[in-house]
Each structure stands twice: as C-alpha cells, then as structure tokens.
Design an enzyme around this catalytic site. Structure first.
Site, PDB file in Angstrom:
ATOM      1  N   GLU A 139      -3.353   4.139   6.639  1.00  0.00           N
ATOM      2  CA  GLU A 139      -3.395   3.857   5.197  1.00  0.00           C
ATOM      3  C   GLU A 139      -4.152   4.996   4.503  1.00  0.00           C
ATOM      4  O   GLU A 139      -3.812   5.424   3.405  1.00  0.00           O
ATOM      5  CB  GLU A 139      -4.101   2.514   4.948  1.00  0.00           C
ATOM      6  CG  GLU A 139      -4.175   2.139   3.474  1.00  0.00           C
ATOM      7  CD  GLU A 139      -4.718   0.732   3.249  1.00  0.00           C
ATOM      8  OE1 GLU A 139      -4.425  -0.174   4.060  1.00  0.00           O
ATOM      9  OE2 GLU A 139      -5.450   0.541   2.262  1.00  0.00           O
ATOM     10  N   SER A 196     -10.224   0.344   4.628  1.00  0.00           N
ATOM     11  CA  SER A 196      -9.214   0.021   5.638  1.00  0.00           C
ATOM     12  C   SER A 196      -8.520   1.296   6.101  1.00  0.00           C
ATOM     13  O   SER A 196      -7.988   2.048   5.287  1.00  0.00           O
ATOM     14  CB  SER A 196      -8.173  -0.939   5.066  1.00  0.00           C
ATOM     15  OG  SER A 196      -8.774  -2.180   4.826  1.00  0.00           O
ATOM     16  N   ARG A 248       0.820  -1.231   0.000  1.00  0.00           N
ATOM     17  CA  ARG A 248       0.000   0.000   0.000  1.00  0.00           C
ATOM     18  C   ARG A 248       0.848   1.273   0.000  1.00  0.00           C
ATOM     19  O   ARG A 248       0.501   2.271   0.643  1.00  0.00           O
ATOM     20  CB  ARG A 248      -0.953   0.033   1.219  1.00  0.00           C
ATOM     21  CG  ARG A 248      -1.920  -1.092   1.294  1.00  0.00           C
ATOM     22  CD  ARG A 248      -2.977  -1.081   0.200  1.00  0.00           C
ATOM     23  NE  ARG A 248      -3.729  -2.311   0.279  1.00  0.00           N
ATOM     24  CZ  ARG A 248      -3.421  -3.417  -0.399  1.00  0.00           C
ATOM     25  NH1 ARG A 248      -2.411  -3.420  -1.260  1.00  0.00           N
ATOM     26  NH2 ARG A 248      -4.128  -4.504  -0.264  1.00  0.00           N
TER      27      ARG A 248
HETATM   28  C1  FAD Z   1     -15.332   0.757   1.135  1.00  0.00           C
HETATM   29  C2  FAD Z   1     -13.885   0.868   0.750  1.00  0.00           C
HETATM   30  C3  FAD Z   1     -13.164  -0.286   0.504  1.00  0.00           C
HETATM   31  C4  FAD Z   1     -11.809  -0.206   0.132  1.00  0.00           C
HETATM   32  N1  FAD Z   1     -11.132  -1.368  -0.118  1.00  0.00           N
HETATM   33  C5  FAD Z   1      -9.842  -1.312  -0.533  1.00  0.00           C
HETATM   34  C6  FAD Z   1      -9.108  -2.510  -0.841  1.00  0.00           C
HETATM   35  O1  FAD Z   1      -9.613  -3.622  -0.755  1.00  0.00           O
HETATM   36  N2  FAD Z   1      -7.826  -2.386  -1.249  1.00  0.00           N
HETATM   37  C7  FAD Z   1      -7.211  -1.178  -1.368  1.00  0.00           C
HETATM   38  O2  FAD Z   1      -6.043  -1.133  -1.754  1.00  0.00           O
HETATM   39  N3  FAD Z   1      -7.872  -0.035  -1.073  1.00  0.00           N
HETATM   40  C8  FAD Z   1      -9.159  -0.074  -0.664  1.00  0.00           C
HETATM   41  N4  FAD Z   1      -9.827   1.088  -0.370  1.00  0.00           N
HETATM   42  C9  FAD Z   1      -9.100   2.371  -0.421  1.00  0.00           C
HETATM   43  C10 FAD Z   1      -9.139   3.096  -1.778  1.00  0.00           C
HETATM   44  O3  FAD Z   1     -10.265   2.703  -2.545  1.00  0.00           O
HETATM   45  C11 FAD Z   1      -7.848   2.840  -2.578  1.00  0.00           C
HETATM   46  O4  FAD Z   1      -6.714   3.325  -1.878  1.00  0.00           O
HETATM   47  C12 FAD Z   1      -7.888   3.509  -3.956  1.00  0.00           C
HETATM   48  O5  FAD Z   1      -6.778   3.079  -4.711  1.00  0.00           O
HETATM   49  C13 FAD Z   1      -7.888   5.032  -3.882  1.00  0.00           C
HETATM   50  O6  FAD Z   1      -8.208   5.522  -5.173  1.00  0.00           O
HETATM   51  P1  FAD Z   1      -8.884   6.954  -5.371  1.00  0.00           P
HETATM   52  O7  FAD Z   1      -9.008   7.187  -6.832  1.00  0.00           O
HETATM   53  O8  FAD Z   1     -10.131   7.054  -4.570  1.00  0.00           O
HETATM   54  O9  FAD Z   1      -7.747   7.878  -4.763  1.00  0.00           O
HETATM   55  P2  FAD Z   1      -7.933   9.110  -3.749  1.00  0.00           P
HETATM   56  O10 FAD Z   1      -8.512   8.635  -2.467  1.00  0.00           O
HETATM   57  O11 FAD Z   1      -8.613  10.216  -4.460  1.00  0.00           O
HETATM   58  O12 FAD Z   1      -6.411   9.494  -3.520  1.00  0.00           O
HETATM   59  C14 FAD Z   1      -5.524   8.646  -2.823  1.00  0.00           C
HETATM   60  C15 FAD Z   1      -4.105   9.168  -3.049  1.00  0.00           C
HETATM   61  O13 FAD Z   1      -3.767   8.980  -4.422  1.00  0.00           O
HETATM   62  C16 FAD Z   1      -3.413  10.220  -5.012  1.00  0.00           C
HETATM   63  N5  FAD Z   1      -3.907  10.217  -6.394  1.00  0.00           N
HETATM   64  C17 FAD Z   1      -5.146   9.915  -6.847  1.00  0.00           C
HETATM   65  N6  FAD Z   1      -5.210  10.036  -8.184  1.00  0.00           N
HETATM   66  C18 FAD Z   1      -3.978  10.438  -8.582  1.00  0.00           C
HETATM   67  C19 FAD Z   1      -3.392  10.742  -9.850  1.00  0.00           C
HETATM   68  N7  FAD Z   1      -4.090  10.691 -10.986  1.00  0.00           N
HETATM   69  N8  FAD Z   1      -2.087  11.114  -9.876  1.00  0.00           N
HETATM   70  C20 FAD Z   1      -1.367  11.198  -8.735  1.00  0.00           C
HETATM   71  N9  FAD Z   1      -1.857  10.924  -7.510  1.00  0.00           N
HETATM   72  C21 FAD Z   1      -3.143  10.544  -7.443  1.00  0.00           C
HETATM   73  C22 FAD Z   1      -4.100  11.283  -4.156  1.00  0.00           C
HETATM   74  O14 FAD Z   1      -3.426  12.523  -4.260  1.00  0.00           O
HETATM   75  C23 FAD Z   1      -3.983  10.667  -2.772  1.00  0.00           C
HETATM   76  O15 FAD Z   1      -2.706  10.896  -2.232  1.00  0.00           O
HETATM   77  C24 FAD Z   1     -11.176   1.045   0.007  1.00  0.00           C
HETATM   78  C25 FAD Z   1     -11.912   2.217   0.231  1.00  0.00           C
HETATM   79  C26 FAD Z   1     -13.253   2.140   0.596  1.00  0.00           C
HETATM   80  C27 FAD Z   1     -14.018   3.411   0.808  1.00  0.00           C
END
Ligand code: FAD
Length: 256
Positions: A235, A159, A110
């Site tokens: 995380e 998480s 992660r």
């Molecule tokens: C119900 C639920 C279940 C989840 N289950 C999992 C799981 O099983 N496994 C897991 O790994 N995660 C899980 N997550 C966490 C989350 O979905 C992941 O970390 C996901 O990859 C985040 O993506 P996002 O587009 O929402 O990023 P954001 O939350 O918008 O951003 C996260 C980080 O990434 C950066 N970022 C986003 N897009 C870009 C880009 N284009 N360029 C540069 N930086 C960028 C942001 O600046 C920030 O630092 C879960 C979340 C929820 C709400």
C-alpha cells in the site's frame, strides 16, 4: 505529507512538487466542503463537523493531505474518499486544468485509476446534515480507537500492505492477520521492525535505512506467500533510486 511513501536511499532523480500554503484552504457551503490538495485530512473533518456536515469523520484518522487522499482513496473504519468526493481539480503535464468527477477516478480499495501525471489542486466533498456536537463526538471516538490499536506515535508509514480483500467481503482476509500467522510479528531487519502492536505497521527504530524497511517488507511478503499463498500488495508507495553502490540485499521489491 509523505505519510505513505518510502523514498529509497538513492533519492529521487527529478523534481518533487510540494504544494504551498495557498493550496491548503478549506471552506464549506451547504453540505459541501471545498479543500485545497495541501489541506490536511484532519482539517477537512473538523471544518465539516463545525458546519454540521457528517460523513467525513474518517478523515480525522488519516495523517495525510487531500492530494494524497485522492491518489490513495484514503479511508478507515469502513469509509473512504470515494464515499464523499464530488469532483477534483488537477493540473496535467501541459499545465492545463482538468476536472475529474468521482466516477472518473474508478476508485477501488486504496487505489485510483486517475492518470499518474496529474497534480491534484482541489477537491469538493459532500456529506449529510447532522448535529456538530454529535459529529465531533464520533471524531473523538475514532481517534481514541486508533490510539489503542495502532502505533501512531512511532516512526511508521501506517498500513504497509493493502488487505487482500476489499471491505465488506464475507470472511475478509486482513493483512495483519496473515502476517501474524506467518510468524512475522516483531521481526527485524537492520533498524526496521514489524510492530508488535499492529503487525501491518513497519517501524523505524531510529536508524533504519529505506533498504531496511523495504527489505523487511519483502521478508514479510515472502513469509506470507510461503504460509498462506497470498501475495500481499504494497500500500505504501516506494519511489526513488536504489543507491548506485548498493548490494541487491534489501532491494528485492518485485512490483516497484
Ligand atoms: C500512522 C499512519 C496511519 C495511517 N493510517 C491510514 C488510514 O487509516 N487510512 C489510509 O487510507 N491511510 C493511512 N495512512 C497512509 C497515508 O496517511 C494515506 O495514504 C494518505 O492519504 C497519504 O497522504 P499524503 O498527503 O501523506 O500523501 P503522500 O504520502 O505524500 O503521497 C502518496 C501518493 O499520493 C500522491 N500525491 C500526494 N499529493 C498529491 C497531489 N496533490 N496530486 C497528485 N498526487 C499526489 C503522491 O505522489 C504519492 O503517490 C497512514 C499513515 C500513517 C503514517
């Protein structure tokens, strides 16, 4: 998709970049999938399945975009972004397009070491050949498993803390177990609660402030530290400003 961030109650002082729909395209060729950074992970898993490309089923369980997956090394059930990524394209602060190969990310659990100032715009993934129906079946099984073990229909950031040990470690310690042992299952602060179903998930019961959620997270970290000596690592990324008139209560984050 902001599925892994808490924006503090004072908001963000600065510019937030949101990639538009033209960054959301997904295409396949041979065993490769090319996806814009705004594409939802779930769309990538479905496109791969339809093209008979296996290995990206895990994306169906992550409710974020490819940009977030690259930054977080998103994954679940033993597979993660690093297992399928070939390369990613990004823009740096000078507006220059740069390409990062998988090894350039120095992926760990992660976490990635890619420079913080990069904005990812596209990624190329590679899988292995399999029957589309078999891949789709695995995606459905994964979704069903998640529905029964995680409160995914609640207001939650998923998480909250990374597991202390990476997957595959013998006798791997998991955050939820440490939280449970510390007696924090169901604990509350303001409008925030530790989920009864999966205690590594924090819930917004309806009117939680960011301070409630972050403060509850710190309560959990303190309880786990006292019980088992383990310092849980957030995380979820906490960004933005503590409100100017806020008390320190609830803003005790140590590694923000
Ligand atoms: C119900 C639920 C279940 C989840 N289950 C999992 C799981 O099983 N496994 C897991 O790994 N995660 C899980 N997550 C966490 C989350 O979905 C992941 O970390 C996901 O990859 C985040 O993506 P996002 O587009 O929402 O990023 P954001 O939350 O918008 O951003 C996260 C980080 O990434 C950066 N970022 C986003 N897009 C870009 C880009 N284009 N360029 C540069 N930086 C960028 C942001 O600046 C920030 O630092 C879960 C979340 C929820 C709400």
């Amino acid at each position: 998709a902001a599925s892994n961030v808490i924006v503090r109650d004072g908001g963000i002082v600065g510019v937030v970049v949101r990639l538009g729909p033209s960054f959301g395209k997904v295409s396949t060729e041979g065993l490769r999938v090319t996806a814009g950074a705004a594409a939802l992970d779930a769309r990538v898993s479905v496109a791969a399945a339809n093209a008979g490309i296996a290995g990206m089923e895990f994306f169906s369980g992550v409710p974020g975009t490819i940009g977030g997956a690259l930054r977080m090394n998103a994954g679940c059930y033993g597979r993660e972004t690093k297992d399928v990524l070939v390369e990613a394209h990004a823009l740096n602060r000078q507006g220059k397009r740069v390409t990062l190969k998988n090894a350039d990310f120095h992926f760990t659990y992660r976490h990635t070491e890619a420079p913080e100032d990069l904005i990812f715009v596209e990624a190329v993934f590679e899988g292995v050949q399999d029957d589309p129906a078999a891949i789709t079946e695995r995606i459905e099984a994964l979704k069903a498993r998640r529905e029964t073990t995680q409160p995914i229909r609640e207001k939650t950031g998923g998480s909250t803390f990374a597991n202390p040990d990476p997957p595959g470690t013998p006798n791997q310690r998991s955050s939820w177990k440490l939280i449970d042992e510390a007696g924090m299952r169901g604990a509350k602060r303001g409008g925030a609660q530790v989920s009864e179903l999966h205690c590594n998930f924090l819930l917004n019961l309806g009117d939680a402030t960011a301070a409630d959620i972050e403060g509850l997270g710190e309560d959990v970290r303190a309880a786990v530290k006292a019980k088992s000596g383990v310092e849980l690592r957030w995380e979820i990324k906490r960004i933005g400003r503590v409100p100017v008139n806020a008390t320190e209560e609830g803003y005790l984050a140590k590694d923000a």
